[in-house]
Structures are given as structure tokens and as C-alpha cells.
Enzyme design. Sequence first.
Site, PDB file in Angstrom:
ATOM      1  N   GLY A 233      10.260 -14.894  76.883  1.00 36.41           N
ATOM      2  CA  GLY A 233      10.776 -16.097  76.688  1.00 36.41           C
ATOM      3  C   GLY A 233      10.833 -16.767  75.326  1.00 36.41           C
ATOM      4  O   GLY A 233      10.510 -15.786  74.123  1.00 36.41           O
TER       5      GLY A 233
ATOM      6  N   ASP B  21      14.416 -18.923  84.352  1.00 38.19           N
ATOM      7  CA  ASP B  21      14.817 -20.315  84.347  1.00 38.19           C
ATOM      8  C   ASP B  21      16.411 -20.562  83.741  1.00 38.19           C
ATOM      9  O   ASP B  21      16.872 -21.679  83.931  1.00 38.19           O
ATOM     10  CB  ASP B  21      13.816 -21.211  83.679  1.00 38.19           C
ATOM     11  CG  ASP B  21      12.549 -21.407  84.272  1.00 38.19           C
ATOM     12  OD1 ASP B  21      12.507 -21.046  85.548  1.00 38.19           O
ATOM     13  OD2 ASP B  21      11.599 -21.892  83.669  1.00 38.19           O
TER      14      ASP B  21
ATOM     15  N   MET C  11      11.783 -23.634  90.627  1.00 40.43           N
ATOM     16  CA  MET C  11      11.087 -23.722  89.110  1.00 40.43           C
ATOM     17  C   MET C  11      12.156 -24.258  88.123  1.00 40.43           C
ATOM     18  O   MET C  11      13.335 -24.376  88.575  1.00 40.43           O
ATOM     19  CB  MET C  11      10.761 -22.300  88.964  1.00 40.43           C
ATOM     20  CG  MET C  11       9.451 -21.556  89.376  1.00 40.43           C
ATOM     21  SD  MET C  11       9.076 -20.205  88.984  1.00 40.43           S
ATOM     22  CE  MET C  11       7.524 -20.086  89.802  1.00 40.43           C
TER      23      MET C  11
ATOM     24  N   ARG D 213      46.674  -9.510 106.739  1.00 40.74           N
ATOM     25  CA  ARG D 213      47.082  -9.057 105.501  1.00 40.74           C
ATOM     26  C   ARG D 213      48.694  -9.221 105.730  1.00 40.74           C
ATOM     27  O   ARG D 213      49.395  -8.606 104.765  1.00 40.74           O
ATOM     28  CB  ARG D 213      46.912  -7.666 105.640  1.00 40.74           C
ATOM     29  CG  ARG D 213      45.413  -7.069 105.195  1.00 40.74           C
ATOM     30  CD  ARG D 213      44.998  -5.957 104.754  1.00 40.74           C
ATOM     31  NE  ARG D 213      43.786  -5.723 104.278  1.00 40.74           N
ATOM     32  CZ  ARG D 213      42.609  -5.744 105.009  1.00 40.74           C
ATOM     33  NH1 ARG D 213      42.681  -5.586 106.364  1.00 40.74           N
ATOM     34  NH2 ARG D 213      41.471  -5.754 104.452  1.00 40.74           N
TER      35      ARG D 213
HETATM   36  P1  ADP Z   1       7.419 -17.010  76.933  1.00 40.39           P
HETATM   37  O1  ADP Z   1       7.633 -15.890  76.105  1.00 40.39           O
HETATM   38  O2  ADP Z   1       7.668 -16.697  78.303  1.00 40.39           O
HETATM   39  O3  ADP Z   1       8.036 -18.270  76.362  1.00 40.39           O
HETATM   40  P2  ADP Z   1       4.684 -17.954  76.236  1.00 40.39           P
HETATM   41  O4  ADP Z   1       5.163 -19.162  75.500  1.00 40.39           O
HETATM   42  O5  ADP Z   1       3.553 -17.903  76.763  1.00 40.39           O
HETATM   43  O6  ADP Z   1       5.714 -17.344  77.002  1.00 40.39           O
HETATM   44  O7  ADP Z   1       4.609 -16.876  74.988  1.00 40.39           O
HETATM   45  C1  ADP Z   1       4.087 -15.501  75.367  1.00 40.39           C
HETATM   46  C2  ADP Z   1       3.175 -14.765  74.441  1.00 40.39           C
HETATM   47  O8  ADP Z   1       3.804 -15.127  72.849  1.00 40.39           O
HETATM   48  C3  ADP Z   1       2.078 -15.799  73.982  1.00 40.39           C
HETATM   49  O9  ADP Z   1       0.843 -15.594  74.803  1.00 40.39           O
HETATM   50  C4  ADP Z   1       1.683 -15.405  72.419  1.00 40.39           C
HETATM   51  O10 ADP Z   1       1.068 -13.978  72.679  1.00 40.39           O
HETATM   52  C5  ADP Z   1       3.036 -15.108  71.895  1.00 40.39           C
HETATM   53  N1  ADP Z   1       3.512 -16.486  71.425  1.00 40.39           N
HETATM   54  C6  ADP Z   1       4.519 -17.604  71.915  1.00 40.39           C
HETATM   55  N2  ADP Z   1       4.399 -18.469  71.114  1.00 40.39           N
HETATM   56  C7  ADP Z   1       3.996 -18.124  69.898  1.00 40.39           C
HETATM   57  C8  ADP Z   1       4.092 -18.526  68.436  1.00 40.39           C
HETATM   58  N3  ADP Z   1       4.583 -19.831  68.290  1.00 40.39           N
HETATM   59  N4  ADP Z   1       3.405 -17.830  67.648  1.00 40.39           N
HETATM   60  C9  ADP Z   1       2.880 -16.652  67.610  1.00 40.39           C
HETATM   61  N5  ADP Z   1       2.686 -16.228  69.179  1.00 40.39           N
HETATM   62  C10 ADP Z   1       3.484 -16.671  70.083  1.00 40.39           C
END
Ligand code: ADP
Length: 746
Positions: free
Chosen positions: A105, A153, A195, A461
Amino acid sequence: MTKRLGVLTSGGDAPGMNAAIRAAVRAALDQGAEVYGIYEGYQGMIDGGNYIRQVGWGACGGVLHKGGTIFGTARSPEFRTRDGRRKAVRNLLLYGIDRLVVIGGDGSLTGANLLRQEWRELSQELVAAGEIEQSVVDAHPYLTIAGLVGSIDNDMYGTDMTIGADSALHRITDAIDAITSTAASHQRAFVVEVMGRNCGYLALMGALASGADWVLIPENPPNLDNWEEKMCAILSEGRKMGRRDSIVVVAEGAQDRRGNPITCEMVKQVLETHLGEEARVTVLGHVQRGGSPSAYDRVLSTLVGAAAAGLALAAGENDESMLVGIHQNKITYRPLMECVKKTHELNDAVRNLDFPKAMELRGKNFQESFRILRTLIRSMPHPPTPGKERIRFAILNAGGPAPGMNAAVRAAVRLAVDQGHIPVGVFRGFRGLITDNLEEMEWMSVSGWAPIGGSELGTSRKVPSGGDFYAIAKTLEKHQIDAILMVGGWAGYQSMLRLYQERANFPAFNIPLICVPATINNNLPGTELCIGADTALNSIVEVVDKIKQSAVASNRCFIVEVMGRYCGYLALMSALATGAERVYLHEEGVTLKDLERDIGMLKEGFEHGKRLGLMIRNENANPLYTTSFLSALFEEEGGSLFDVRISVLGHLQQGGDPSPYDRILATRLAAKAIDFIEDHYRKGEADESAAAIGLLSGNIEFTPLYEIPRLVDEKTQRPKEQWWMELRPIARLLAQPGPGFHSHQM
Ligand code: ADP
């Protein structure tokens, strides 16, 4: 130096991630790279060791049908720290990995970009600390990133669809269909939570696809302070008109205009207080994330996965991180951080109650779907506007049955009635017009039609000829028909074209004539997709998954014959979605040389431990090299190495409840078809008033019927240009045995 690519999944899992992994890994191997799976997301990158493993062609075989992610995923708080990322860089350098495909994400993708930015600095720190040799750092001066959005989502800016959203929509639609049937038996109201904290995509599309009565999404809360009363008034109005159930879909992040959350429990209370009837709450929860990926998710993930690997391997030092997505059916490459920024802007708009901005950023389709839904859920049509002309239009199905035909008729009838027009249903296609078998329809005539497969009006048809035109003209005059809306396939298009061509002889045909494409074959001009094709594709994929499972114990090659007439769309797309190693299309023909090569490939595979072969053949791929012929040939040539079994899928492909995508497409096209009729009313004799509607580059467009003979090949009954033919090389690449690989899993 051989390039080394790391592939990982991170954040929440989503169905289709495995198809993306498979495609990225195989496309990279095909380009001569070495590929490493990084397990358990960024935590695995930090922990290294067994969490980073070289993977070969076979490591991601047999995964297309699996939900979740075979590489595992995790949230890693440590990766958010600089120290954590330094460990990650160390591990990547130890393995010589300086290219990444990250599937996750916006959080995961932001993290990936940060790693890219800090790469050089962290590398130098590692050298200074004596943890890494300078020569290693010199060999890997920069990190390249290709990001893919895995998120059910559909909440990311920069791609029309995220990996997993279509599958989630399948789960939601199935659940609401099931709830609808029980709700109808007991005359109950149901509140269904889906969700989506910031994004109402699943709620909106789920409601649109299932014919729900009300929807609450974060981006566009109900306008009035008294929305509760309005909602209840509409629901009870619906009851009075004969509906037996009420379904309210609530997005997880639903809120009112002041930003107060609207929860399912609150909606339930409201229903019970105002309607005085029992209401039940169903929170769909993780069901939405699970299960086998839909056909669309498998194909989408495969295409973006392969493209991401190509991009990550080709990128140079100055290339910024890119997001690989899809827009209007085409792969797109956009600067990753720009997409993340826009996504955050959108989320902020939702949080700051700037609803117009939130809706604008969600895009045209989202807005249009919301507008259509609003009209469709109103249980009582507006009173006709005084002075506005009421158009009487005939609506019919023609050609073979296609799932989604009913959804199209339902939407057309309701939207037309809402605008004061009078739809006249024609039974059994053009036969009904010839034999005067018509009946006026009203709002409730189509109640509950959205989820039903087949054609409630009946289809045939029959293509009119000779004296039929006179009979049709008489029927049209007798019923004072001002326009014809035909939802159907090839025979329907031919029939409408004939009416258009007979306009000089029969003035009754000088009315708007509009064709809405509905056929599982996907062989109509003026559109890239037809209503029904997605459902058929999902039906094929489900069955082929089962066939593959049945073959665990023996060495077996299956030849699966699919429909499509002379159009190879279903065959090619199902091959992409199931990992079939060979697909036979009429467009390409079949030669003896091809077959010899295929036998050679099968024999070599089975000699080296292959257990299962899967070939998909379009029903008309070749008139002489039939499915039975292929089977006999392979069986004989395969000797004791493998058996051959045939599976002719037949009519199950035409049946079934329409997929969410087909229902939504049907609804959108029907809405625009009504607009077309209004626009061309009174201009009936103009050539442009006879047209086919369709999706072209993601937009809804009209193609005049006089163009159609030029666009199609009459003999093979398919368009001369077919966009999906471009996807053949990727299908071929991913299904091939693979360099140095001999366990031959798909
Ligand atoms: P998604 O990728 O589904 O948005 P998360 O926001 O939980 O899920 O992010 C997944 C992982 O990516 C986090 O646990 C973290 O390790 C890393 N991550 C997310 N945001 C950051 C950020 N701003 N800086 C560094 N690593 C990040």
C-alpha cells in the site's frame, strides 16, 4: 554483472499478490536477472538470513489461484527507523540486490522510496562502520524501485485498479446477494459494513452491483441533517411498492458532514426506531481480503508484475521510483511519490471534510457511479417534469444469453422511468418485435434483477429479414415506439444494423437505435469489453482451478475447450489467469508444426518431472484440428509419459450470476444509452442516431452503426482490431518452461 532483483510484499495482503510475484519473478528471470524473494516484508529485509532467498522459475508455480502472498507480509515498525533501514541496506548489499519490486500500500511504497533516497548515505555509514566493503558499495551505487499497489480498498491515486480490489468486490457482492435472499424471506433490514477507512470504493461499487438500497461512504456523506429520516422514508416507500428487503451498505469510514462517524450500530438503531422493524448488522471483515483472486485480479497482477520487473531492471541512477498501474486498460508508469502525495491529499480532504475535493480526486468513474446509484436506489420515481417529453422506447435482449443483461435492463428501465420516460419491454428479442410481444414496464418490474444471470425478458438469435421488417414497423407504430434499446450480442447488432439500413423503406425505423454490447464472447465492435465476458472468464477460471487440482496424482495433460466463437478473448485471458502453457486461437490458426512443437515441449516437460499440462483451445481455433484430434494426437505421441483428458466447458460459461464488474459495466452503459436516446430523440432520421455504445480506452463512446461493417470481419464475426492480442507475448513468456527449470509448474 548479472542484475539482481528483490521482490517483496508488504503491508496488508491482497488477492492477486501471488500472480504479481509470479509475473515479476519470471519476467526478470527471462531477462537474465537473478531474483530474490524477500520474505515477511521489510522485517525480512532487516532480518536477512533465511528471509532473503534466491528464487527460480518453479518457486512461484501453482500460485495463481492462491489468496494472500507466498512471500508473506508484515508490518515492520523497525523499518520506520533509520537504523532499521540501515540494516536493510546492509542485507541488500550483502546479496548484491539493488533493484526492488515492492508490492504494497502507500505506506510500503513510501518506505521503499525512502530507502532509495537514503541508499548512498546508509551505504557509506556501513563502510565507515566496517560492516561492508567499499568495493561492494561501489558496485551498487543506487537502488531502483518499481512499486505495485496491493490493496483491496482501491484507495491509491495513479492506478484505476489496485491489486485485490476486484476480488474483494466479488466477496462483497456474493455476501450481499446471500443476505438479500434471507432478508427477503423474513422482510428484514440489513446493515452491511464493508472495508474502506478513507475510501468508499468497495461500498459504492458493492452497493451498485448488488442493488442495495442505501450507501454511506466517507467521501460524500448524505447532504441533509435529517438523512436518517430521508433514508427511512425511502426504505419504507420501497416496502410499500413491494420490496421485501432493505440493504444498507456502510463503509468502515462512513461519516456525516461534520465528521462524526456513522457506524453500523447507529444505522441499525435508526432503522429500528423509524421503521419499527428488526435490523441486523453484518460486518464482512476479513472475508473481503481472503479467498482466491478473481480472474481480473490475476490478469491485472500478471501484467503489472511483469512490467514492474522490466522497469526495475531497466532503470538507471537518475530514474526516480515509479508506480506501475493501469489506466484505461493500459499499463502506466508514474512517479511513485507523486501518486503517494495525491493519495494523501485525498485522504486529507476526507478528513478535513472537503467533500467536493475528495470526490474530484476519486475521478470521473467514481463520481458517475455515485450519481447513477443515487438515482437507482430511489424507490419512487420523480414525477415527470411538466412540459418534458416522455419517450416511449422498446427495450430488448438479443443474441445468446450473457450474464449482466438483466442488470442493464434494470438500470435502463429505472433511470428512464426516473426521467419520466416509458420503457416497453420486448420479450424474446426481435421475435417479440415481429410477433408484437411487448409490455410496458415500470420501476418495480425490474426489482431484484441486478444479480440474476440469463435474460428475464428472454432473448433469441433471430435476425429479421424479408417480411419481418414490415411486421416490426407495424409493431413500432402500434405501440408508438420512439426509440429502440437493444442489449445483446452479434445477432442483436446485425439486427439493429438491418433496421438502420431499411430506414429508407420503413420510416418507423427513423428513431434512435442504440446497441449495448452484451456477450460472453467479447467479439463486438465499438467496445473493448462486453457485458458478460468477465463473468464467463471467472466461470472458466474457477473450473480450470478445479481441473488442475484433480490431476495431482497422475501425469496428465488437460485440453480445455472454451467458448468465444471465432474470438480468442476468453481463451487468451483464461490462459493468462490460470497459467495454461499453450492457448490455441483462431486468430493465430493452428499448424502441424505448432502441434509438433507442443508435443515436444510436453514430452520434455513430463520426462523431467512435470505432472500437469494445461492447454486452452478456443472452440473454433481450427476446423480440422479439433479438441478431440488434439487429444488423440497428444495421447498417442505422449506414450506412457502422460495421459490426455478433454474438458469442454460448454454452457456453464453463458450462465451464472453476473460478476460485480459485469453488473457495474451494464449499469454504466445503460445509463449512457438512456442519455443517448434523449439526445437523439426527434433527430431519428440522422445517421448518428443509430449507434453502438461501448468502452474505448476506458471512456464510454458511441460508434455509429454505419461504421460497423468497416470495423468487423463478417466471416469470423469479430472486430478487425482486437486490443487484447497485444497480451499474447506475455502469456507466452510466463507459461514457457523457463530457463534451466524442470519441475514445470504453472
Ligand atoms: P500499507 O503498505 O498497506 O499502506 P503500512 O502503512 O502499514 O501498510 O506499511 C507497511 C510497512 O511499510 C510498515 O510496517 C513499515 O515497515 C513500512 N512503512 C510504511 N510507511 C513508512 C514510512 N513513512 N517510512 C518508512 N517505512 C514505512
